[in-house]
Design a protein around this motif. Structure first.
Motif, PDB file in Angstrom:
ATOM      1  N   LYS A  47       0.828  -1.203   0.000  1.00 42.90           N
ATOM      2  CA  LYS A  47       0.000   0.000   0.000  1.00 42.90           C
ATOM      3  C   LYS A  47       0.870   1.264   0.000  1.00 42.90           C
ATOM      4  O   LYS A  47       0.354   2.372  -0.091  1.00 42.90           O
ATOM      5  CB  LYS A  47      -0.927   0.005   1.203  1.00 42.90           C
ATOM      6  N   LYS A  48       2.183   1.064   0.096  1.00 44.57           N
ATOM      7  CA  LYS A  48       3.116   2.191   0.098  1.00 44.57           C
ATOM      8  C   LYS A  48       3.437   2.615  -1.330  1.00 44.57           C
ATOM      9  O   LYS A  48       3.043   1.967  -2.303  1.00 44.57           O
ATOM     10  CB  LYS A  48       4.409   1.788   0.820  1.00 44.57           C
ATOM     11  N   ALA A  49       4.170   3.726  -1.455  1.00 40.51           N
ATOM     12  CA  ALA A  49       4.654   4.158  -2.768  1.00 40.51           C
ATOM     13  C   ALA A  49       5.815   3.267  -3.185  1.00 40.51           C
ATOM     14  O   ALA A  49       6.572   2.775  -2.342  1.00 40.51           O
ATOM     15  CB  ALA A  49       5.105   5.612  -2.700  1.00 40.51           C
ATOM     16  N   GLY A  50       5.952   3.044  -4.482  1.00 44.75           N
ATOM     17  CA  GLY A  50       7.051   2.197  -4.937  1.00 44.75           C
ATOM     18  C   GLY A  50       7.201   2.172  -6.451  1.00 44.75           C
ATOM     19  O   GLY A  50       6.435   2.785  -7.189  1.00 44.75           O
ATOM     20  N   ILE A  51       8.207   1.447  -6.877  1.00 47.06           N
ATOM     21  CA  ILE A  51       8.506   1.222  -8.292  1.00 47.06           C
ATOM     22  C   ILE A  51       8.146  -0.216  -8.625  1.00 47.06           C
ATOM     23  O   ILE A  51       8.283  -1.116  -7.789  1.00 47.06           O
ATOM     24  CB  ILE A  51      10.003   1.474  -8.573  1.00 47.06           C
ATOM     25  N   TYR A  52       7.681  -0.454  -9.849  1.00 47.84           N
ATOM     26  CA  TYR A  52       7.365  -1.830 -10.231  1.00 47.84           C
ATOM     27  C   TYR A  52       7.884  -2.129 -11.635  1.00 47.84           C
ATOM     28  O   TYR A  52       8.058  -1.238 -12.465  1.00 47.84           O
ATOM     29  CB  TYR A  52       5.859  -2.095 -10.157  1.00 47.84           C
ATOM     30  N   PHE A  53       8.167  -3.410 -11.859  1.00 52.84           N
ATOM     31  CA  PHE A  53       8.574  -3.906 -13.175  1.00 52.84           C
ATOM     32  C   PHE A  53       7.619  -5.017 -13.573  1.00 52.84           C
ATOM     33  O   PHE A  53       7.376  -5.948 -12.788  1.00 52.84           O
ATOM     34  CB  PHE A  53      10.002  -4.470 -13.147  1.00 52.84           C
ATOM     35  N   LEU A  54       7.082  -4.952 -14.764  1.00 55.57           N
ATOM     36  CA  LEU A  54       6.229  -6.001 -15.306  1.00 55.57           C
ATOM     37  C   LEU A  54       7.045  -6.756 -16.354  1.00 55.57           C
ATOM     38  O   LEU A  54       7.491  -6.167 -17.336  1.00 55.57           O
ATOM     39  CB  LEU A  54       4.968  -5.411 -15.925  1.00 55.57           C
ATOM     40  N   VAL A  55       7.243  -8.047 -16.134  1.00 60.69           N
ATOM     41  CA  VAL A  55       8.170  -8.826 -16.959  1.00 60.69           C
ATOM     42  C   VAL A  55       7.431  -9.937 -17.691  1.00 60.69           C
ATOM     43  O   VAL A  55       6.591 -10.634 -17.115  1.00 60.69           O
ATOM     44  CB  VAL A  55       9.289  -9.433 -16.086  1.00 60.69           C
ATOM     45  N   GLY A  56       7.758 -10.093 -18.963  1.00 62.41           N
ATOM     46  CA  GLY A  56       7.157 -11.156 -19.757  1.00 62.41           C
ATOM     47  C   GLY A  56       7.834 -11.250 -21.102  1.00 62.41           C
ATOM     48  O   GLY A  56       9.041 -10.993 -21.219  1.00 62.41           O
ATOM     49  N   LYS A  57       7.072 -11.600 -22.144  1.00 63.60           N
ATOM     50  CA  LYS A  57       7.637 -11.724 -23.486  1.00 63.60           C
ATOM     51  C   LYS A  57       6.682 -11.143 -24.516  1.00 63.60           C
ATOM     52  O   LYS A  57       5.461 -11.262 -24.388  1.00 63.60           O
ATOM     53  CB  LYS A  57       7.930 -13.191 -23.831  1.00 63.60           C
ATOM     54  N   ILE A  58       7.269 -10.508 -25.532  1.00 66.44           N
ATOM     55  CA  ILE A  58       6.519  -9.999 -26.672  1.00 66.44           C
ATOM     56  C   ILE A  58       7.179 -10.530 -27.935  1.00 66.44           C
ATOM     57  O   ILE A  58       8.363 -10.288 -28.167  1.00 66.44           O
ATOM     58  CB  ILE A  58       6.495  -8.454 -26.693  1.00 66.44           C
ATOM     59  N   ASP A  59       6.440 -11.296 -28.718  1.00 69.19           N
ATOM     60  CA  ASP A  59       6.976 -11.920 -29.943  1.00 69.19           C
ATOM     61  C   ASP A  59       8.248 -12.710 -29.652  1.00 69.19           C
ATOM     62  O   ASP A  59       9.206 -12.679 -30.425  1.00 69.19           O
ATOM     63  CB  ASP A  59       7.256 -10.850 -31.006  1.00 69.19           C
ATOM     64  N   GLY A  60       8.261 -13.403 -28.533  1.00 69.15           N
ATOM     65  CA  GLY A  60       9.387 -14.267 -28.202  1.00 69.15           C
ATOM     66  C   GLY A  60      10.563 -13.573 -27.547  1.00 69.15           C
ATOM     67  O   GLY A  60      11.498 -14.234 -27.107  1.00 69.15           O
ATOM     68  N   LYS A  61      10.554 -12.243 -27.447  1.00 75.25           N
ATOM     69  CA  LYS A  61      11.658 -11.501 -26.829  1.00 75.25           C
ATOM     70  C   LYS A  61      11.263 -11.068 -25.429  1.00 75.25           C
ATOM     71  O   LYS A  61      10.134 -10.642 -25.193  1.00 75.25           O
ATOM     72  CB  LYS A  61      12.031 -10.269 -27.664  1.00 75.25           C
ATOM     73  N   LYS A  62      12.208 -11.162 -24.509  1.00 73.04           N
ATOM     74  CA  LYS A  62      11.963 -10.728 -23.142  1.00 73.04           C
ATOM     75  C   LYS A  62      11.582  -9.248 -23.125  1.00 73.04           C
ATOM     76  O   LYS A  62      12.187  -8.445 -23.814  1.00 73.04           O
ATOM     77  CB  LYS A  62      13.201 -10.964 -22.277  1.00 73.04           C
ATOM     78  N   ALA A  63      10.572  -8.919 -22.333  1.00 74.27           N
ATOM     79  CA  ALA A  63      10.057  -7.548 -22.292  1.00 74.27           C
ATOM     80  C   ALA A  63       9.876  -7.096 -20.853  1.00 74.27           C
ATOM     81  O   ALA A  63       9.624  -7.910 -19.959  1.00 74.27           O
ATOM     82  CB  ALA A  63       8.722  -7.455 -23.044  1.00 74.27           C
ATOM     83  N   ILE A  64       9.998  -5.790 -20.644  1.00 73.21           N
ATOM     84  CA  ILE A  64       9.831  -5.222 -19.311  1.00 73.21           C
ATOM     85  C   ILE A  64       9.162  -3.861 -19.410  1.00 73.21           C
ATOM     86  O   ILE A  64       9.426  -3.093 -20.340  1.00 73.21           O
ATOM     87  CB  ILE A  64      11.192  -5.102 -18.584  1.00 73.21           C
ATOM     88  N   TYR A  65       8.268  -3.607 -18.474  1.00 72.96           N
ATOM     89  CA  TYR A  65       7.661  -2.279 -18.338  1.00 72.96           C
ATOM     90  C   TYR A  65       8.062  -1.742 -16.973  1.00 72.96           C
ATOM     91  O   TYR A  65       7.966  -2.454 -15.962  1.00 72.96           O
ATOM     92  CB  TYR A  65       6.143  -2.357 -18.441  1.00 72.96           C
TER      93      TYR A  65
END
Length: 289
Positions: A47-65
């Motif tokens: 519930k605190k403030a923070g940074i986040y990373f969303l990790v997965g794959k797009i068209d077979g390449k590793k992706a991060i937001y």
């Protein structure tokens, strides 16, 4: 400097949510699978403030937001922001990493700076496709604040690395390493052709990038060594025999530190790669080295 990391398995399994912390360190990193996020809505840390990373794959390449989430009047914090990404149009990501400060010192100023820096690091490393459509605003940050946040950034990088994720570090590649997919962006394309008897023909492409020579998947390489081929070259081919099919077609990219090492692998012979590799306009490699 030695350090001890505590990995707390929140649901008792290594595949589920994990809380990563260190005694004496203010930063806490949560790793939560996409499908489990709703289980932790009552977690006070999230519930605190923070940074986040969303990790997965797009068209077979590793992706991060890379994103940020501040505290809100409704009591939601960074986890509430992450849940906004849990929609069909953003189905690429499967894991969320959430970084918070145990003492909750992070404000909007720090969030802007951290989001900017993590995006910059991910883009510079080039190991992941960065989903962010634009660079986050840097904001106005004092030198004192920058110094304060450096340990936060380094801790986050190490916590992710311990769990097998390295989106912020360029991978060091060694000669003979293979790669799973071809990438031709940001390099100089070279070619090498040999006419000869069966087993001595070659028609290869090589990408020269970052002082490395990447012989690309699909290249035709010689399958029979020349009469004067050295044992070192023969051993290299034996070591990588599984990467070449019976017809001499390379199954995946392979990396070399020098043009001669790459040419020797392709031609199965002792040779000078600077005069064998050619640019697309016909010039020899030696003309640009």
């Amino acid at each position: 400097m030695p350090a001890t990391f505590n990995l707390f398995l929140l649901d008792g399994t290594a595949e589920g949510a994990i809380k990563c912390s260190t005694r004496g360190q203010d930063t806490i990193v949560y790793r939560i699978p996409r499908e489990d996020l709703n289980k932790y809505m009552s977690n006070e840390d999230l519930k605190k403030a923070g940074i986040y990373f969303l990790v997965g794959k797009i068209d077979g390449k590793k992706a991060i937001y890379v994103g940020q989430g501040n505290t809100r009047k409704n009591g939601n914090g960074v986890l509430g922001r992450v849940l906004e990404h849990k929609k069909p149009t953003e189905a690429y990501w499967k894991t969320a990493f959430i970084l918070i400060s145990n003492s909750d010192w992070i404000t909007a100023t720090e969030l802007n700076y951290l989001e900017n820096q993590f995006c910059y690091l991910a883009n510079s490393a080039g190991e992941y496709y960065v989903v962010n459509a634009w660079d986050p605003s840097l904001g106005k940050v004092s030198d004192e604040t920058r110094v304060t946040m450096e340990p936060f950034i380094e801790y986050a990088k190490l916590a992710l690395k311990l769990q097998g994720y390295r989106p912020f570090e360029k991978r060091e590649i060694a000669e003979g390493d293979s790669q799973s997919s071809e990438s031709e962006a940001g390099g100089i394309m070279l070619s090498l052709s040999l006419d000869g008897d069966d087993g001595r023909k070659a028609n290869a492409r090589c990408l020269y990038r970052d002082e490395k020579f990447i012989v690309l998947k699909g290249s035709l390489v010689a399958t029979v060594p020349s009469g004067s081929c050295s044992n070192a070259i023969k051993n290299k081919r034996v070591k990588n025999a599984g990467l070449v099919d019976k017809k001499g077609i390379l199954k995946q990219d392979i990396i070399f530190n020098s043009p001669s090492g790459a040419a020797a692998f392709v031609s199965y012979a002792n040779c000078n790669g600077k005069i064998l590799w050619k640019l697309e306009d016909g010039r020899l490699l030696k003309e640009i080295l």
